[in-house]
Design a protein around this motif. Structure first.
Motif, mmCIF file in Angstrom:
data_model
loop_
_atom_site.group_PDB
_atom_site.id
_atom_site.type_symbol
_atom_site.label_atom_id
_atom_site.label_comp_id
_atom_site.label_asym_id
_atom_site.label_seq_id
_atom_site.Cartn_x
_atom_site.Cartn_y
_atom_site.Cartn_z
ATOM 1 N N PRO A 105 39.978 40.839 14.114
ATOM 2 C CA PRO A 105 39.431 39.689 14.843
ATOM 3 C C PRO A 105 40.300 38.435 14.785
ATOM 4 C CG PRO A 105 37.760 40.669 13.416
ATOM 5 C CD PRO A 105 39.067 41.321 13.081
ATOM 6 N N ASN A 106 41.239 38.360 13.826
ATOM 7 C CA ASN A 106 42.097 37.181 13.707
ATOM 8 C C ASN A 106 43.395 37.294 14.495
ATOM 9 O OD1 ASN A 106 40.313 35.806 11.963
ATOM 10 N ND2 ASN A 106 41.000 37.125 10.290
ATOM 11 N N ALA A 107 43.679 38.468 15.054
ATOM 12 C CA ALA A 107 44.916 38.651 15.820
ATOM 13 C C ALA A 107 44.797 37.904 17.147
ATOM 14 C CB ALA A 107 45.175 40.135 16.054
ATOM 15 N N LEU A 108 45.726 36.982 17.396
ATOM 16 C CA LEU A 108 45.640 36.126 18.575
ATOM 17 C C LEU A 108 45.834 36.878 19.890
ATOM 18 C CD1 LEU A 108 47.512 32.973 17.248
ATOM 19 C CD2 LEU A 108 45.048 33.359 17.426
ATOM 20 N N GLY A 109 46.759 37.842 19.915
ATOM 21 C CA GLY A 109 47.007 38.592 21.151
ATOM 22 C C GLY A 109 45.787 39.358 21.626
ATOM 23 N N PRO A 110 45.205 40.187 20.756
ATOM 24 C CA PRO A 110 43.998 40.898 21.169
ATOM 25 C C PRO A 110 42.846 39.966 21.517
ATOM 26 C CG PRO A 110 45.001 42.017 19.327
ATOM 27 C CD PRO A 110 45.752 40.722 19.509
ATOM 28 N N ARG A 111 42.736 38.851 20.816
ATOM 29 C CA ARG A 111 41.674 37.899 21.133
ATOM 30 C C ARG A 111 41.874 37.327 22.534
ATOM 31 N NH1 ARG A 111 40.826 33.801 16.488
ATOM 32 N NH2 ARG A 111 42.296 32.538 17.659
ATOM 33 N N ALA A 112 43.107 36.988 22.885
ATOM 34 C CA ALA A 112 43.390 36.475 24.233
ATOM 35 C C ALA A 112 43.202 37.584 25.274
ATOM 36 C CB ALA A 112 44.798 35.915 24.298
ATOM 37 N N GLY A 113 43.673 38.791 24.971
ATOM 38 C CA GLY A 113 43.531 39.903 25.911
ATOM 39 C C GLY A 113 42.080 40.256 26.185
ATOM 40 N N ALA A 114 41.255 40.217 25.137
ATOM 41 C CA ALA A 114 39.840 40.561 25.287
ATOM 42 C C ALA A 114 39.044 39.439 25.952
ATOM 43 C CB ALA A 114 39.233 40.894 23.924
ATOM 44 N N ALA A 115 39.658 38.265 26.099
ATOM 45 C CA ALA A 115 38.964 37.143 26.745
ATOM 46 C C ALA A 115 38.835 37.347 28.251
ATOM 47 C CB ALA A 115 39.701 35.834 26.455
ATOM 48 N N PHE A 116 39.620 38.268 28.812
ATOM 49 C CA PHE A 116 39.567 38.553 30.245
ATOM 50 C C PHE A 116 38.774 39.837 30.474
ATOM 51 C CE2 PHE A 116 43.103 35.730 29.836
ATOM 52 C CZ PHE A 116 43.051 34.958 30.986
ATOM 53 N N ASP A 117 37.570 39.698 30.995
ATOM 54 C CA ASP A 117 36.718 40.865 31.230
ATOM 55 C C ASP A 117 37.265 41.692 32.402
ATOM 56 O OD1 ASP A 117 35.966 39.558 33.597
ATOM 57 O OD2 ASP A 117 34.015 38.961 32.824
ATOM 58 N N PRO A 118 36.731 42.894 32.602
ATOM 59 C CA PRO A 118 37.238 43.750 33.677
ATOM 60 C C PRO A 118 37.175 43.096 35.063
ATOM 61 C CG PRO A 118 35.906 45.054 32.192
ATOM 62 C CD PRO A 118 35.754 43.619 31.764
ATOM 63 N N PHE A 119 36.116 42.352 35.362
ATOM 64 C CA PHE A 119 36.009 41.702 36.667
ATOM 65 C C PHE A 119 37.164 40.720 36.871
ATOM 66 C CE2 PHE A 119 34.675 38.110 39.264
ATOM 67 C CZ PHE A 119 34.361 38.751 40.456
ATOM 68 N N SER A 120 37.446 39.894 35.855
ATOM 69 C CA SER A 120 38.535 38.912 35.949
ATOM 70 C C SER A 120 39.878 39.603 36.112
ATOM 71 C CB SER A 120 38.566 38.030 34.703
ATOM 72 O OG SER A 120 37.364 37.322 34.565
ATOM 73 N N ARG A 121 40.100 40.648 35.343
ATOM 74 C CA ARG A 121 41.360 41.393 35.422
ATOM 75 C C ARG A 121 41.539 42.015 36.807
ATOM 76 N NH1 ARG A 121 44.013 42.340 30.936
ATOM 77 N NH2 ARG A 121 43.070 41.654 28.980
ATOM 78 N N ASP A 122 40.486 42.605 37.326
ATOM 79 C CA ASP A 122 40.544 43.230 38.652
ATOM 80 C C ASP A 122 40.839 42.173 39.721
ATOM 81 O OD1 ASP A 122 40.248 45.351 40.577
ATOM 82 O OD2 ASP A 122 38.177 44.736 40.912
ATOM 83 N N LEU A 123 40.197 41.043 39.626
ATOM 84 C CA LEU A 123 40.412 39.955 40.577
ATOM 85 C C LEU A 123 41.857 39.457 40.528
ATOM 86 C CD1 LEU A 123 38.779 38.231 42.609
ATOM 87 C CD2 LEU A 123 38.444 36.600 40.761
ATOM 88 N N ILE A 124 42.389 39.299 39.327
ATOM 89 C CA ILE A 124 43.782 38.867 39.171
ATOM 90 C C ILE A 124 44.729 39.904 39.765
ATOM 91 C CG2 ILE A 124 45.601 38.462 37.455
ATOM 92 C CD1 ILE A 124 43.327 37.199 35.687
ATOM 93 N N GLN A 125 44.493 41.181 39.477
ATOM 94 C CA GLN A 125 45.361 42.246 39.995
ATOM 95 C C GLN A 125 45.346 42.273 41.518
ATOM 96 O OE1 GLN A 125 44.917 45.206 36.172
ATOM 97 N NE2 GLN A 125 43.835 45.777 37.993
ATOM 98 N N LYS A 126 44.180 42.131 42.103
ATOM 99 C CA LYS A 126 44.094 42.169 43.566
ATOM 100 C C LYS A 126 44.749 40.934 44.189
ATOM 101 C CE LYS A 126 40.293 45.383 43.789
ATOM 102 N NZ LYS A 126 38.848 45.573 43.872
ATOM 103 N N GLY A 127 44.635 39.797 43.529
ATOM 104 C CA GLY A 127 45.328 38.603 44.012
ATOM 105 C C GLY A 127 46.834 38.767 43.923
#
Length: 188
Positions: A105-127
């Motif tokens: 839980p203290n690892a910054l990379g995974p914490r930042a990566g997990a901050a983007f839910d699937p909907f946000s990731r899909d929206l970014i990819q399509k953009g």
């Protein structure tokens, strides 16, 4: 989400890490000028590299070498399967980062990566897919085709086929996302 990104921005660069740079190299080597979901991944990783360097990239190169992920990255942007492939990739990458965050839980990379839910990731990819299509090396995408792509992205049916003359102005639909914590107004 923003706190996780700010924390990552202020973190120190891991010595000798090259997961993000390696991923970009892998994707550009594999896909070159092909308009695929993999090319979208390369553009996204390049943006993250410019903003964060290698911070928070632990394990991402290995993730994108998995056969099931490669299969999704191989899907062309103009394929009828692109929308579903983008959604599946978003879900898989979110699961990847969430599992790493749960393990540490203290690892910054995974914490930042997990901050983007699937909907946000899909929206970014399509953009980003729209940008990849516009940056076509042949430069042969017409305005009509671009509008049709925007309408497809927004859920509107295309108004004219590629190559046809256009008389009325086609509708352009903008994606409106409510602000965090906002509630719809009007009668209940």
């Amino acid at each position: 989400m923003f706190n996780a990104l700010l924390s990552l921005r202020n973190a120190s660069e891991p010595p000798g890490a090259n997961d993000r740079a390696g991923l970009i190299e892998d994707m550009n080597t594999r896909y070159g000028d092909q308009q695929t979901l993999g090319k979208v991944v390369a553009l996204s990783a390049g943006t993250l590299k410019a903003l964060y360097g290698e911070k928070g990239s632990e394990g991402i190169r290995a993730f994108f070498k998995r056969n099931d992920v490669v299969d999704l990255c191989n899907v062309p942007l103009d394929s009828p399967k692109f929308g579903e492939a983008s959604k599946q990739l978003a879900e898989m990458e979110y699961a990847h980062w969430s599992a790493l965050k749960e393990a540490d839980p203290n690892a910054l990379g995974p914490r930042a990566g997990a901050a983007f839910d699937p909907f946000s990731r899909d929206l970014i990819q399509k953009g980003l897919a729209l940008l990849v299509r516009v940056q076509s090396p042949a430069g042969n995408q017409s305005v009509t085709s671009m509008v049709a792509n925007l309408n497809a992205f927004s859920g509107q049916p295309p108004t004219v086929a590629d190559g046809q003359a256009q008389s009325p102005t086609p509708p352009i639909t903008f994606l409106v996302v409510p602000q965090w914590g906002s509630r719809p107004s009007g009668p209940a």
